[in-house]
Design a protein around this motif. Structure first.
Motif: not given
Length: 93
Positions: A21-50
């Motif tokens: 639960k905590e990881a999901a919430e943190n992944y979601e926040k991180a994805y939204n906050l740093w979307y532009k700073q992540l490369d395509e692979s990291e964005r995909g990985k973060t969305a999947y892990r969320t």
């Protein structure tokens, strides 16, 4: 402030320790906050892990939303087939 990589690493640790639960919430926040700073692979990985963490935490609606987003946005990502299979299982339940 922490770098995206450090926060994502910490979230991965939370996920491995079954604090989904905590990881999901943190992944979601991180994805939204740093979307532009992540490369395509990291964005995909973060969305999947969320999606995965919301699923494991029992939040099926959020998991479905994130799996659908992941599949639509990252059709060439290495975990695409896994994401599709997990969404299919959720939809079948």
């Amino acid at each position: 402030p922490s770098s995206p990589a450090r926060v994502l690493d910490a979230n991965h640790f939370l996920m491995l320790m079954i604090s989904y639960k905590e990881a999901a919430e943190n992944y979601e926040k991180a994805y939204n906050l740093w979307y532009k700073q992540l490369d395509e692979s990291e964005r995909g990985k973060t969305a999947y892990r969320t999606a995965f963490c919301f699923e494991k935490a029992g939040n099926e609606k959020k998991a479905r939303d994130w799996y659908n987003y992941y599949l639509k946005t990252f059709p060439k990502h290495i975990w695409y087939e896994q994401g599709k299979a997990r969404l299919d299982r959720l939809d079948a339940a």
